[in-house]
Design an enzyme around this catalytic site. Structure first.
Site, PDB file in Angstrom:
ATOM      1  CB  THR A   1      -0.926   0.007   1.231  1.00 53.53           C
ATOM      2  OG1 THR A   1      -1.813  -1.107   1.150  1.00 53.53           O
ATOM      3  CG2 THR A   1      -1.744   1.283   1.320  1.00 53.53           C
TER       4      THR A   1
ATOM      5  CE1 TYR B   1      -4.104  -0.247  -1.002  1.00 56.86           C
ATOM      6  CE2 TYR B   1      -5.968   0.675   0.198  1.00 56.86           C
ATOM      7  CZ  TYR B   1      -4.830  -0.116   0.161  1.00 56.86           C
ATOM      8  OH  TYR B   1      -4.428  -0.779   1.292  1.00 56.86           O
TER       9      TYR B   1
ATOM     10  CB  THR C   1      -0.133  -3.631   6.361  1.00 57.98           C
ATOM     11  OG1 THR C   1      -1.360  -3.627   5.613  1.00 57.98           O
ATOM     12  CG2 THR C   1       0.485  -2.244   6.344  1.00 57.98           C
ATOM     13  CG  ASP C   2      -2.935  -7.688   3.599  1.00 59.65           C
ATOM     14  OD1 ASP C   2      -3.384  -6.914   4.475  1.00 59.65           O
ATOM     15  OD2 ASP C   2      -3.494  -7.852   2.505  1.00 59.65           O
TER      16      ASP C   2
ATOM     17  CE  LYS D   1      -3.746  -4.949   8.035  1.00 56.29           C
ATOM     18  NZ  LYS D   1      -3.687  -4.960   6.548  1.00 56.29           N
TER      19      LYS D   1
ATOM     20  CD  GLU E   1      -7.187 -27.624  26.954  1.00 51.14           C
ATOM     21  OE1 GLU E   1      -8.073 -28.401  26.532  1.00 51.14           O
ATOM     22  OE2 GLU E   1      -7.161 -27.200  28.122  1.00 51.14           O
TER      23      GLU E   1
END
Length: 359
Positions: free
Chosen positions: A42, A56, A122-123, A195, A316
């Site tokens: 981006t 975008y 950023t992903d 993120k 667990e």
């Protein structure tokens, strides 16, 4: 005699101008030399209008355009750039990671490079940051930076993020702290950050653990250092690798089965990260597929889909009985990275467990 003196004077002037030109090209000697490695995202994107912050096009502007868009960079560092990739970060691959890491190690071995800034979408920024945190072999600063809004948007965050990332990469305070992430005036460790919000500028956080520091004006201020091993203390060496072992992630949900585990095993996975419920639970319906995978040498790491907290060994699940690896507090996507690198060293689950407690 006068002719010889004229020639000597001319040679001296030429040498002086040459030295001045060289100094100008290299930039002021008192500023750090920072290399910007661009991968797209981006921060290099463009929208159709100034109000476009969703929908975008990412990865449009080349690295030179990013640098020229922030003329203030020349006041804080001697800048040069390279384009490593030009992608939206959801398209990041192991191959790009290896290319990027090898180039970083080459550059940081040079005396004329003081730090690295990586522009990134950023992903998957947090994944690239953790991968580099484990394989970079230098104490010099490496800083990942991105933006949540493209440069064409009102209140775009990329220019200031890049400016401060360059300051951080050239600062003595960042030396030895591993790979860092800098967005929204906040400094995070590449190990801890994730993120957390789909569309706001304050998306990057380190749940429970918190950031390493912040920017106050143009000054980075640190409040803690990462304690887990990284960079020069890491055992992982990727310089001779051309590929990484295949590791996949299986997400647990109500009424799921072992189908995904079976498919990944058949596809050649060497490791599977299980994103379990709660404290890393594995459903009863998955166990036959898990055990079949282990018979083929697949290493199983238990993590949690919750997003916070430590997955306790023998909590667990009976990890000792089933030879599972407890993923500590790493989220599934970061556990995948550590497991890939661990598998370049060993396939013994007990040794890999120690690796997860070390990094």
């Amino acid at each position: 005699m006068k002719h010889k003196l004229f020639l000597m004077a001319t040679m001296v002037l030429v040498l002086m101008f040459s030295l001045q030109a060289a100094c100008f090209a290299a930039g002021p000697a008192n500023l750090p030399a920072i290399k910007i490695l661009a991968t797209g995202g981006t921060i290099a994107g463009a929208g159709s209008t100034s109000s476009t912050t969703v929908g975008y096009t990412a990865a449009v502007a080349p690295v030179d355009a990013l640098i020229n868009n922030v003329p203030e960079l020349k006041k804080v560092a001697n800048i040069s750039g390279e384009q490593i990739a030009q992608i939206a970060s959801e398209n990041m691959t192991n191959e790009v990671w290896l290319t990027l890491a090898k180039r970083i190690n080459q550059l940081l071995s040079q005396d004329d490079v003081d730090g690295i800034v990586i522009t990134h979408g950023t992903d998957t920024l947090e994944e690239t940051a953790y991968f580099l945190h484990l394989v970079v072999k230098s104490d010099k600063p490496v800083v990942l930076v991105g933006s949540m809004r493209p440069p064409t948007a009102m209140s775009a965050d990329g220019m200031l993020n890049l400016y401060r990332a360059v300051i951080l990469a050239g600062s003595k305070e960042a030396v030895g702290k591993g790979v860092l992430v800098m967005l929204n005036d906040t400094i995070h460790s590449g190990r801890d950050v994730t993120k957390t919000i789909t569309d706001r500028v304050d998306t990057f956080k380190a749940p429970e653990i918190g950031p390493l520091g912040f920017f106050t004006g143009d000054k980075p201020v640190f409040y803690r250092s990462p304690l887990r091993q990284h960079t020069t203390a890491s055992e992982f060496d990727i310089m001779k690798l051309s590929t990484l072992p295949r590791v996949d992630i299986v997400y647990h949900y109500a009424n799921n089965s072992g189908t995904a585990i079976e498919a990944f095993t058949k596809a050649g996975a060497k490791g599977i990260v299980h994103a379990g419920t709660g404290n890393g639970s594995i459903g009863k319906a998955e166990y036959p597929a898990v055990e079949a995978a282990q018979k083929k040498g697949v290493v199983i790491v238990r993590t949690s889909r919750v997003g916070n907290g430590i997955v306790a060994r023998n909590g667990e699940a009976d990890d000792d009985k089933y030879n599972f690896v407890a993923g500590d507090n790493l989220n599934p996507q970061k556990a995948r990275i550590l497991l890939m690198l661990a598998l370049t060293r060993t396939s013994d689950p007990k040794v890999i467990q120690e690796i997860f407690w070390t990094y």
